[in-house]
Design a protein around this motif. Structure first.
Motif, PDB file in Angstrom:
ATOM      1  N   GLN A 169       0.822  -1.212   0.000  1.00 42.62           N
ATOM      2  CA  GLN A 169       0.000   0.000   0.000  1.00 42.62           C
ATOM      3  C   GLN A 169       0.854   1.259   0.000  1.00 42.62           C
ATOM      4  OE1 GLN A 169      -3.782  -0.281   2.528  1.00 42.62           O
ATOM      5  NE2 GLN A 169      -2.402  -1.759   3.503  1.00 42.62           N
ATOM      6  N   LEU A 170       1.902   1.277   0.812  1.00 41.97           N
ATOM      7  CA  LEU A 170       2.775   2.447   0.852  1.00 41.97           C
ATOM      8  C   LEU A 170       3.472   2.665  -0.485  1.00 41.97           C
ATOM      9  CD1 LEU A 170       4.400   2.125   4.395  1.00 41.97           C
ATOM     10  CD2 LEU A 170       2.753   3.853   3.649  1.00 41.97           C
ATOM     11  N   ALA A 171       3.863   1.580  -1.144  1.00 45.72           N
ATOM     12  CA  ALA A 171       4.509   1.715  -2.447  1.00 45.72           C
ATOM     13  C   ALA A 171       3.597   2.455  -3.418  1.00 45.72           C
ATOM     14  CB  ALA A 171       4.887   0.338  -2.995  1.00 45.72           C
ATOM     15  N   ARG A 172       2.328   2.068  -3.426  1.00 50.18           N
ATOM     16  CA  ARG A 172       1.379   2.747  -4.313  1.00 50.18           C
ATOM     17  C   ARG A 172       1.202   4.212  -3.905  1.00 50.18           C
ATOM     18  NH1 ARG A 172      -2.381   1.061  -7.715  1.00 50.18           N
ATOM     19  NH2 ARG A 172      -0.604  -0.096  -8.494  1.00 50.18           N
ATOM     20  N   LEU A 173       1.053   4.476  -2.618  1.00 54.18           N
ATOM     21  CA  LEU A 173       0.874   5.847  -2.140  1.00 54.18           C
ATOM     22  C   LEU A 173       2.101   6.713  -2.415  1.00 54.18           C
ATOM     23  CD1 LEU A 173      -0.887   5.010   1.241  1.00 54.18           C
ATOM     24  CD2 LEU A 173      -1.914   6.296  -0.648  1.00 54.18           C
ATOM     25  N   LEU A 174       3.276   6.082  -2.480  1.00 51.15           N
ATOM     26  CA  LEU A 174       4.513   6.808  -2.732  1.00 51.15           C
ATOM     27  C   LEU A 174       4.872   6.896  -4.213  1.00 51.15           C
ATOM     28  CD1 LEU A 174       6.591   5.344   0.250  1.00 51.15           C
ATOM     29  CD2 LEU A 174       5.799   7.710   0.024  1.00 51.15           C
ATOM     30  N   GLY A 175       4.000   6.361  -5.077  1.00 52.53           N
ATOM     31  CA  GLY A 175       4.187   6.574  -6.513  1.00 52.53           C
ATOM     32  C   GLY A 175       4.573   5.386  -7.353  1.00 52.53           C
ATOM     33  N   ALA A 176       4.593   4.182  -6.806  1.00 45.88           N
ATOM     34  CA  ALA A 176       4.929   3.004  -7.612  1.00 45.88           C
ATOM     35  C   ALA A 176       3.938   2.858  -8.768  1.00 45.88           C
ATOM     36  CB  ALA A 176       4.909   1.744  -6.749  1.00 45.88           C
ATOM     37  N   GLY A 177       4.436   2.324  -9.880  1.00 47.34           N
ATOM     38  CA  GLY A 177       3.572   2.146 -11.040  1.00 47.34           C
ATOM     39  C   GLY A 177       2.766   0.865 -10.992  1.00 47.34           C
ATOM     40  N   ARG A 178       3.351  -0.201 -10.408  1.00 47.53           N
ATOM     41  CA  ARG A 178       2.671  -1.493 -10.323  1.00 47.53           C
ATOM     42  C   ARG A 178       3.156  -2.200  -9.064  1.00 47.53           C
ATOM     43  NH1 ARG A 178      -0.234  -4.970 -13.456  1.00 47.53           N
ATOM     44  NH2 ARG A 178       0.096  -7.221 -13.236  1.00 47.53           N
ATOM     45  N   VAL A 179       2.231  -2.835  -8.354  1.00 47.35           N
ATOM     46  CA  VAL A 179       2.554  -3.519  -7.101  1.00 47.35           C
ATOM     47  C   VAL A 179       2.062  -4.950  -7.179  1.00 47.35           C
ATOM     48  CG1 VAL A 179       2.229  -3.573  -4.610  1.00 47.35           C
ATOM     49  CG2 VAL A 179       2.413  -1.366  -5.783  1.00 47.35           C
ATOM     50  N   VAL A 180       2.973  -5.888  -6.915  1.00 48.83           N
ATOM     51  CA  VAL A 180       2.684  -7.321  -7.003  1.00 48.83           C
ATOM     52  C   VAL A 180       3.049  -7.961  -5.672  1.00 48.83           C
ATOM     53  CG1 VAL A 180       3.299  -9.482  -8.169  1.00 48.83           C
ATOM     54  CG2 VAL A 180       3.116  -7.347  -9.482  1.00 48.83           C
ATOM     55  N   GLY A 181       2.237  -8.922  -5.226  1.00 47.22           N
ATOM     56  CA  GLY A 181       2.530  -9.591  -3.970  1.00 47.22           C
ATOM     57  C   GLY A 181       2.345 -11.088  -4.051  1.00 47.22           C
ATOM     58  N   SER A 182       2.986 -11.802  -3.132  1.00 49.79           N
ATOM     59  CA  SER A 182       2.749 -13.240  -2.979  1.00 49.79           C
ATOM     60  C   SER A 182       2.196 -13.482  -1.583  1.00 49.79           C
ATOM     61  CB  SER A 182       4.043 -14.040  -3.167  1.00 49.79           C
ATOM     62  OG  SER A 182       4.921 -13.843  -2.061  1.00 49.79           O
ATOM     63  N   ALA A 218       4.062 -10.114 -13.198  1.00 50.75           N
ATOM     64  CA  ALA A 218       4.839  -8.932 -13.584  1.00 50.75           C
ATOM     65  C   ALA A 218       5.557  -9.225 -14.890  1.00 50.75           C
ATOM     66  CB  ALA A 218       5.837  -8.561 -12.487  1.00 50.75           C
ATOM     67  N   PRO A 219       4.817  -9.321 -15.991  1.00 42.09           N
ATOM     68  CA  PRO A 219       5.417  -9.751 -17.266  1.00 42.09           C
ATOM     69  C   PRO A 219       6.497  -8.817 -17.787  1.00 42.09           C
ATOM     70  CG  PRO A 219       3.183  -8.915 -17.597  1.00 42.09           C
ATOM     71  CD  PRO A 219       3.381  -9.032 -16.126  1.00 42.09           C
ATOM     72  N   PHE A 241      14.237  -9.136 -12.207  1.00 37.73           N
ATOM     73  CA  PHE A 241      14.742  -7.777 -12.068  1.00 37.73           C
ATOM     74  C   PHE A 241      15.117  -7.155 -13.406  1.00 37.73           C
ATOM     75  CE2 PHE A 241      16.083  -7.991  -7.407  1.00 37.73           C
ATOM     76  CZ  PHE A 241      15.272  -6.923  -7.032  1.00 37.73           C
ATOM     77  N   HIS A 242      14.822  -5.854 -13.505  1.00 39.48           N
ATOM     78  CA  HIS A 242      15.424  -5.031 -14.544  1.00 39.48           C
ATOM     79  C   HIS A 242      16.879  -4.736 -14.149  1.00 39.48           C
ATOM     80  CE1 HIS A 242      11.120  -3.342 -15.193  1.00 39.48           C
ATOM     81  NE2 HIS A 242      11.329  -4.364 -16.002  1.00 39.48           N
ATOM     82  N   VAL A 243      17.626  -4.170 -15.069  1.00 35.96           N
ATOM     83  CA  VAL A 243      18.965  -3.682 -14.746  1.00 35.96           C
ATOM     84  C   VAL A 243      18.843  -2.626 -13.644  1.00 35.96           C
ATOM     85  CG1 VAL A 243      20.947  -2.386 -15.629  1.00 35.96           C
ATOM     86  CG2 VAL A 243      19.905  -4.197 -17.013  1.00 35.96           C
ATOM     87  N   HIS A 244      19.751  -2.676 -12.681  1.00 32.34           N
ATOM     88  CA  HIS A 244      19.774  -1.773 -11.529  1.00 32.34           C
ATOM     89  C   HIS A 244      18.585  -1.985 -10.593  1.00 32.34           C
ATOM     90  CE1 HIS A 244      23.281   0.222 -13.080  1.00 32.34           C
ATOM     91  NE2 HIS A 244      22.661   0.617 -14.169  1.00 32.34           N
ATOM     92  N   GLY A 245      18.056  -3.199 -10.557  1.00 31.24           N
ATOM     93  CA  GLY A 245      17.016  -3.525  -9.597  1.00 31.24           C
ATOM     94  C   GLY A 245      17.554  -3.473  -8.177  1.00 31.24           C
ATOM     95  N   ARG A 246      16.640  -3.273  -7.211  1.00 35.25           N
ATOM     96  CA  ARG A 246      17.028  -3.140  -5.799  1.00 35.25           C
ATOM     97  C   ARG A 246      16.214  -4.110  -4.964  1.00 35.25           C
ATOM     98  NH1 ARG A 246      14.935   0.831  -8.808  1.00 35.25           N
ATOM     99  NH2 ARG A 246      14.025   2.092  -7.122  1.00 35.25           N
ATOM    100  N   ALA A 247      16.904  -4.898  -4.167  1.00 35.34           N
ATOM    101  CA  ALA A 247      16.243  -5.841  -3.263  1.00 35.34           C
ATOM    102  C   ALA A 247      16.446  -5.377  -1.827  1.00 35.34           C
ATOM    103  CB  ALA A 247      16.794  -7.242  -3.443  1.00 35.34           C
ATOM    104  N   VAL A 248      15.350  -5.251  -1.091  1.00 38.61           N
ATOM    105  CA  VAL A 248      15.377  -4.920   0.331  1.00 38.61           C
ATOM    106  C   VAL A 248      15.182  -6.230   1.092  1.00 38.61           C
ATOM    107  CG1 VAL A 248      14.316  -3.584   2.187  1.00 38.61           C
ATOM    108  CG2 VAL A 248      14.318  -2.691  -0.166  1.00 38.61           C
TER     109      VAL A 248
END
Length: 339
Positions: A169-182, A218-219, A241-248
């Motif tokens: 939810q925060l990702a969307r509120l902070l401007g993410a374009g698409r949010v996927v979950g498992s 996430a095609p 991941f795309h190039v320069h992807g970030r994993a937390v």
């Protein structure tokens, strides 16, 4: 009013090997001292059970000391002040405080390590969840560690848990374009997509490999992965991941009870070609963001833009049931014990 002279407190009596069992714990009645100088006597109202607590049951060096055998366990709690010791200022009987001596019915707390909270501002339970350490973990992970940028595609594992549901939810509120979950059930997947606004979600317990399910959800690939699970999920994220992807890397609950090394991820070589950044995070490193987080998140909670769910178990005697249930994924949102 007479003050209690004893408390019920959970003790770790054996270090678990693999999945913890009830025989590793004991609920005991122990003496409760009157609050001395600089201390508070607190009746706990809510207790938090969290995945990191499983790591504290192992006698290994870590970022937080292990639980000691035959001593009361600790964890986040919100309670009511019953009495204050000499020299304490800023607290009075009847106040509510956030502190770290959970897993028990009452506690004598160092006033300097207690934070005053108000049920007039938000329900007391939220200070252990959406507005507490859980929420700050999600916020700091996205803002400070992932450095989320507008339009990013974000994947979060364990998305129906306390942290994961807030990350999406925060990702969307902070401007993410698409949010996927498992998540671990069809009902949790429905909750993520229909109630929390995830663009897509999948059940990792379905027969199809996580890598395939993520590719379908996430095609076009992902920019940010918020990891609460580890193992196969991290492998799938590296592949997507795309190039320069970030994993937390917030947690790896799939490995907490493991007795053998994990099989995945097996594709770490992609870190080089994709120039990935994989960074672990501890919420304690980001206390400087707390004020900003509470201000933003509090407004979103009040407006209904940031939703939260709590799975509540009643009674201190059922704290272990809540903890084991959380490890099995039986909670939706934050797992709490109400006393």
């Amino acid at each position: 009013m007479s003050l209690p002279s004893t408390t019920l407190a959970w003790h770790l009596v054996a270090r678990p090997h693999g999945v913890p069992t009830p025989s590793d714990f004991a609920l005991r009645e122990i003496p409760l001292e009157a609050p001395g100088p600089g201390r508070l006597l607190v009746r706990n109202v809510y207790l938090s059970v969290d995945p990191y607590m499983r790591g504290r049951m192992n006698d290994v060096p870590s970022y937080v000391p292990p639980y000691r055998l035959e001593e009361p366990m600790e964890g986040g709690a919100v309670g009511e002040v019953l009495a204050v010791g000499e020299g304490v200022t800023g607290f009075a009987p009847g106040d509510h405080v956030l502190h770290g001596l959970g897993w028990r019915s009452h506690a004598v707390v160092d006033a300097a390590r207690a934070g005053r909270v108000s049920e007039r501002d938000a329900p007391l339970s939220t200070y252990l969840g959406v507005l507490g350490m859980t929420g700050l973990t999600a916020y700091a992970g996205l803002v400070a560690v992932a450095r989320l940028t507008e339009g990013d595609t974000v994947f979060v594992s364990g998305a129906a848990g306390a942290v994961g549901s807030e990350v999406g939810q925060l990702a969307r509120l902070l401007g993410a374009g698409r949010v996927v979950g498992s998540a671990g059930s069809a009902e949790k997947v429905r909750w993520l997509t229909e109630d929390l606004g995830f663009d897509a979600a999948f059940n990792y317990k379905d027969p199809a490999p996580v890598t395939e399910q993520l590719r379908e959800a996430a095609p076009d690939g992902i920019d940010v992965y918020f990891d609460n699970v580890g193992g196969e999920h991290l492998e799938a994220a590296i592949d997507a991941f795309h190039v320069h992807g970030r994993a937390v890397i917030c947690g790896m609950i799939s490995l907490y009870n493991a007795t053998e090394p994990p099989a995945a991820p097996r594709n770490l070589s992609q870190v080089v070609g994709k120039r990935l950044r994989i960074e672990g995070m501890l919420v304690g490193d980001h206390q400087g963001l707390r004020e900003r987080f509470v201000e933003q998140a509090g407004a979103w909670v009040r407006s209904g833009e940031l939703k939260y769910e709590e799975t509540v178990v009643d009674g201190v005697e059922h704290t272990l049931d809540a903890f084991l249930g959380m490890l099995r994924g039986e909670n939706t949102g934050k797992m709490l014990v109400r006393l």
